[in-house]
Design a protein around this motif. Structure first.
Motif, short mmCIF file in Angstrom:
data_model
loop_
_atom_site.label_atom_id
_atom_site.label_comp_id
_atom_site.label_asym_id
_atom_site.label_seq_id
_atom_site.Cartn_x
_atom_site.Cartn_y
_atom_site.Cartn_z
N ARG A 378 -8.42 47.96 -38.31
CA ARG A 378 -9.47 48.97 -38.51
C ARG A 378 -9.61 49.91 -37.31
O ARG A 378 -10.36 50.88 -37.36
CB ARG A 378 -10.79 48.27 -38.82
N LYS A 381 -8.94 54.22 -37.42
CA LYS A 381 -9.02 54.76 -38.77
C LYS A 381 -10.39 55.37 -39.03
O LYS A 381 -10.76 55.64 -40.15
CB LYS A 381 -8.77 53.64 -39.79
N ASP A 383 -13.11 53.92 -38.86
CA ASP A 383 -13.87 52.96 -39.65
C ASP A 383 -15.30 52.86 -39.12
O ASP A 383 -15.52 52.47 -37.98
CB ASP A 383 -13.17 51.60 -39.56
#
Ligand code: DCP
Ligand code: MG
Ligand code: MG
Length: 578
Positions: A378, A381, A383
């Motif tokens: 993650r 990204k 996130d």
């Protein structure tokens, strides 16, 4: 954020002491170290110089860089008016009412400039080791030898800069001659830093790291000093306190003090047997060797940072809400830096310091944990839950040190990501990227992928970096040679690969490439275009002739250049998965 690197140096002094001593064990023999030529470079009033580059109108004014209530450094205009490094703001203003103070709590510009300095030095000599933010060691022994061979002696018989103690050189003495050439190289390094980055620096030239560091600040600012073997003892005995010797931190200093040893001379003349009995044989021997200026530690080339950390110091933090707020701030900065770095961390560490300012030194506690696999992918990204998950992990680490029901008072929190690795599938560190980048201009133009600057012949620094990437790759994925693998020289190379370059690669790398091409063929998927990294943008490739005149001293010698320190050095304290 607070002055992280400086603070780390202060707080983890004992750690630094260990590492300085540790390096000596793996070092060269004392015999070999005598013939080395080491340059130590230290930038002048570093943070203040960075600020003066950003705001040239402040150059002629007394300028200080402030973090909390301390002037961490100041320019030489301010120093001439009585302001000193690490002076309280209040006192500095008393000394110099017109002092201009800039906030230096965001370390980003200093960090970036620091890496540019190291990169520039690496372009001139592969053996460069960073020490903190504004210092680098360069082992120029081989450059010196080459220079002497080429010209059958030094090109210029005058020393560049000062000679410690104003001693005359004996040009019939090989060591003196090598140091003389070392002084010319140090001067060339400093000129290059000044013309390319606009930074002035001081340098020391001596036969080992310890002595080069100790002598480099003899004349400041913007000057350099050569140390002859005949002056070693003068330099050491004129140092004053034993704490000036890198490798003797506060703890050791205190132990020595209790034995009545306060000066270099005391340490040199203290009965070895007693010292060994008190401190143990290895430490006693090392300390006495340091006191005589003996240091075999090699210049260990620095790779990219092994960890990224941010910390915040405060007067008091005593509630979980405050802890959370501070951790979130630190995490946001770290995630931004990680994003720019491009690597993924595998270990998360939290450190804290409790209590009053009187108990600041050596009272850091820390806990670390591996990052759980589901979090790893993650990173990078964008996130939005990543921050929350990391915060949760940090709070768990926090509670391991400070149980929920126990009241606490902290004055520092520090978060760090370590065990940094290229993400899987990244072309940046892959050997495919390596070959793609050094393809010929013709091939690249045909492929039409590369930026204009990359179409030129690679500069030596770029090539060196790529070489390192290959070495990293080799180090991190040792390929067991399969008996069924084809002879790489007999395989059909893809059209974008230069056969000459391929043939020069180590066999293991060739085999790995072959495997990569086969799987590419199988999936008919072209190699991804590499992402431009921040480091590369900061330091665009330059043609060798644009770099500087030092090129004439060198021949390619990348083979012996070790890559960045491996992750194996990271010891993760596994606290279990959360
Ligand atoms: N630094 C810091 N906190 C410390 C020590 C240093 O923030 N306790 C920072 C500010 C300095 C930089 O590190 O600019 C480099 O430290 P130096 O000791 O080399 O000091 P300067 O480069 O500022 O000055 P000099 O010209 O004396 O080298
Ligand atoms: Mg400095
Ligand atoms: Mg320094």
């Amino acid at each position: 954020m607070e002055r992280l690197e400086g603070m780390e140096e202060e707080e983890e002094e004992e750690e630094e002491e260990e590492s300085w001593e540790g390096e000596q064990e793996g070092g060269r023999s004392a015999e070999a170290s005598r013939s080395r030529v080491i340059v130590h470079l230290d930038l002048d009033c570093f943070y203040a110089q960075v600020e003066m580059i950003r705001r040239p109108e402040l150059r002629a004014k007394p300028l200080g860089v402030q973090q909390k209530s301390i002037v961490v450094t100041c320019n030489y205009v301010a120093r001439n008016l009585g302001v000193r490094k690490l002076m309280a703001v209040e006192e500095a203003k008393e000394k110099c009412p017109h002092l201009v103070l800039l906030n230096g709590e965001d370390l980003t510009p200093y960090r970036e400039t620091s890496y540019r300095v190291t990169e520039l030095l690496q372009e001139m000599c592969p053996l460069v080791e960073r020490l903190g933010f504004d210092e680098n060691f360069v082992d120029v022994t081989e450059l010196v030898e080459k220079r002497l061979e080429q010209h059958e002696g030094p090109e210029d018989l005058a020393v560049a800069g000062h000679v410690y103690g104003n001693r005359a050189l004996d040009l019939h003495d090989g060591t003196h001659l090598r140091l003389l050439v070392g002084s010319h190289l140090a001067s060339a390094f400093r000129s290059s830093l000044a013309t390319t980055l606009g930074l002035s620096s001081c340098a020391g030239v001596a036969s080992n790291k310890l002595l080069a560091k100790l002598v480099s600040g003899t004349f400041k600012p913007n000057q350099q000093t050569l140390l002859l073997p005949e002056s070693h003892q003068d330099l050491l005995r004129n140092l004053g306190g034993l704490q000036k010797i890198p490798g003797i931190g506060s703890k050791t200093f205190k132990r020595l003090e209790t034995l009545g040893i306060e000066t270099v001379w005391h340490l040199q003349s203290f009965p070895t047997a007693v010292l060994e009995k008190e401190l143990g044989l290895p430490l006693a021997r090392r300390l006495q060797r340091l006191s005589f200026g003996e240091d075999d530690s090699p210049v260990a080339p620095s790779g990219p940072p092994r960890s990224l950390s941010e910390e915040e110091a405060f007067k008091s933090c005593s509630s979980e809400a405050q802890v959370k707020e501070n951790l979130e701030k630190l995490l946001l900065n770290l995630l931004e830096r990680l994003h720019q770095d491009g690597r993924r961390p595998h270990t998360l560490r939290l450190a804290l310091r409790r209590g009053s300012s009187a108990s600041r030194r050596f009272h850091r506690e820390s806990r670390q944990c591996p990052l759980p696999p589901h979090l790893l992918h993650r990173f990078h990204k964008g996130d939005s839950n990543l921050l929350a998950s990391l915060l949760e992990l940090l709070l768990k680490l926090f509670r391991k040190m400070v149980p929920p029901e126990v009241p606490f008072r902290l004055n520092l929190l520090s978060v760090s990501f370590s065990n940094l690795k290229e993400p899987p599938g990244s072309t940046r560190g892959s050997i495919g990227f390596y070959l793609k980048e050094i393809s010929t201009p013709h091939q690249e133009a045909a492929g039409g992928h590369q930026e204009a600057s990359q179409l030129q012949a690679p500069s030596r620094s770029e090539a060196t970096k790529r070489k390192r990437l290959v070495e990293e790759e080799e180090a991190s994925c040792p390929t067991s040679r399969s008996s069924s693998s084809p002879e790489p020289s007999r395989i059909q190379l893809p059209p974008d690969v230069d056969p000459q370059t391929f043939s020069e690669l180590p066999r293991e790398v060739q085999e790995e490439l072959v495997a990569q091409w086969r799987s590419r063929e199988a999936t008919s998927k072209p190699l991804e275009k590499p992402k431009a990294t921040r480091r590369r943008r900061r330091n665009p490739p330059r043609a060798p002739e644009q770099l500087n005149t030092l090129w004439r001293y060198m021949e390619p010698r990348w083979e012996g250049t070790p890559g960045p320190p491996g992750d194996s050095e990271e010891v993760a304290e596994d606290l279990g998965t959360f």
